[in-house]
Design an enzyme around this catalytic site. Sequence first.
Site, PDB file in Angstrom:
ATOM      1  N   HIS A 171      37.390  26.892  50.367  1.00  0.00           N
ATOM      2  CA  HIS A 171      38.059  25.909  51.225  1.00  0.00           C
ATOM      3  C   HIS A 171      39.530  25.738  50.832  1.00  0.00           C
ATOM      4  O   HIS A 171      40.384  25.535  51.692  1.00  0.00           O
ATOM      5  CB  HIS A 171      37.321  24.568  51.203  1.00  0.00           C
ATOM      6  CG  HIS A 171      35.880  24.703  51.596  1.00  0.00           C
ATOM      7  ND1 HIS A 171      34.909  23.812  51.217  1.00  0.00           N
ATOM      8  CD2 HIS A 171      35.241  25.659  52.327  1.00  0.00           C
ATOM      9  CE1 HIS A 171      33.738  24.210  51.704  1.00  0.00           C
ATOM     10  NE2 HIS A 171      33.910  25.329  52.371  1.00  0.00           N
ATOM     11  N   HIS A 214      33.288  25.034  60.754  1.00  0.00           N
ATOM     12  CA  HIS A 214      33.248  25.228  59.308  1.00  0.00           C
ATOM     13  C   HIS A 214      33.089  26.708  58.948  1.00  0.00           C
ATOM     14  O   HIS A 214      33.715  27.194  58.007  1.00  0.00           O
ATOM     15  CB  HIS A 214      32.161  24.398  58.625  1.00  0.00           C
ATOM     16  CG  HIS A 214      32.278  24.513  57.139  1.00  0.00           C
ATOM     17  ND1 HIS A 214      33.211  23.799  56.415  1.00  0.00           N
ATOM     18  CD2 HIS A 214      31.686  25.352  56.264  1.00  0.00           C
ATOM     19  CE1 HIS A 214      33.157  24.180  55.157  1.00  0.00           C
ATOM     20  NE2 HIS A 214      32.229  25.126  55.028  1.00  0.00           N
ATOM     21  N   ASP A 237      35.530  28.883  56.573  1.00  0.00           N
ATOM     22  CA  ASP A 237      35.090  29.776  55.490  1.00  0.00           C
ATOM     23  C   ASP A 237      35.639  31.195  55.704  1.00  0.00           C
ATOM     24  O   ASP A 237      36.073  31.850  54.752  1.00  0.00           O
ATOM     25  CB  ASP A 237      33.558  29.861  55.443  1.00  0.00           C
ATOM     26  CG  ASP A 237      32.921  28.646  54.770  1.00  0.00           C
ATOM     27  OD1 ASP A 237      33.626  27.911  54.049  1.00  0.00           O
ATOM     28  OD2 ASP A 237      31.705  28.450  54.966  1.00  0.00           O
ATOM     29  N   HIS A 253      29.855  34.035  53.628  1.00  0.00           N
ATOM     30  CA  HIS A 253      30.743  34.538  52.570  1.00  0.00           C
ATOM     31  C   HIS A 253      30.510  36.019  52.276  1.00  0.00           C
ATOM     32  O   HIS A 253      31.448  36.776  52.095  1.00  0.00           O
ATOM     33  CB  HIS A 253      30.551  33.721  51.292  1.00  0.00           C
ATOM     34  CG  HIS A 253      30.877  32.275  51.468  1.00  0.00           C
ATOM     35  ND1 HIS A 253      32.074  31.856  52.001  1.00  0.00           N
ATOM     36  CD2 HIS A 253      30.170  31.153  51.208  1.00  0.00           C
ATOM     37  CE1 HIS A 253      32.081  30.538  52.040  1.00  0.00           C
ATOM     38  NE2 HIS A 253      30.937  30.087  51.575  1.00  0.00           N
TER      39      HIS A 253
HETATM   40 ZN   LIG Z   1      32.387  26.392  53.371  1.00  0.00          ZN
END
Ligand SMILES: [Zn+2]
Length: 308
Positions: A84, A241, A245, A268
């Site tokens: 973040h 969100h 990311d 991720h």
């Molecule tokens: Zn995140």
Amino acid sequence: MVHHDPAQQTTVARAVELTGVGVHSGADVTLTILPAGADTGIRFVRTDGPAGPAVPAIWQSVAATELCTMLEGTDGRTIGTIEHLMAAFRGLGIDNALVEVDGPELPIMDGSAAAFVEELDLAGTYPLGMRRRMIRVLKPVRVEIGASIGELLPCDMPRFDITIDFPSEVVGRQSMVFDLTPGVFRKELAQARTFGWLHEVEALWKMGFARGSSLENAVAIDGDRVLNEEGTRWPDEFVRHKALDAVGDLALAGRSILGLYRSYKGGHRLNVAMVKALLADSSAYDLVPAPTEVAKAPAREMLLDARV
Ligand SMILES: [Zn+2]
């Protein structure tokens, strides 16, 4: 406000300090963001225990992508939950900084990048007199991991096209497409919080993870219900969100990527694999001076499309 060549590299104009809880350890951590010179990039250093090496925030330093994006230094010590803050740097166009942290992970704050953006905006940026260079995508690169699909495609803007699809009525299928500019980042992405399912958090708690996780730093979902009293900040906060990311993880290329990143059911792991796949193929990209029209946050800062 000082006006300067918007395609110049920047750093923070002064030191920035933030304290908060680490989401996995549950312990308080303080991070200090310090100005750094041109072409040094973003680097992290642990300040607890013996002086450690500065760890460059690039994909080669990534040690894990399961619960967060985690870097590892040459001394074997790790720094977790960097995504973040990395998104905030990339979103605001901050190319160089040294980040000191006195623990194994960055503070989670409210689960979004809002606190980082607020502090970085208060500090302001400092132009370093050297042109920023971007990684321009020259041909399509594709990565598939299970049901996750990622693609990087040539595009004259840093564009994102993110889709998530969860078998839950509150989340469901959500997509958003946007050109990344500081304005879009501040307005549409920075406040979007991380989210998770209650049963998953409970399982993590049992294993000793996510100790600092609470309704103060995540949107918690139980079945088809959001448990947070305040609800969501947008109906599609979840995809926002995931976009946040993706911005943070793609910054692990070490420079901004000029191209379209399209991800379906990503995370991720996919994001970092995408950076690695692009940079592993020298015919897939080149380095170009940042075009000023990209860097200067055009008046037509736009959210191309956001739908639930
Ligand atoms: Zn995140």
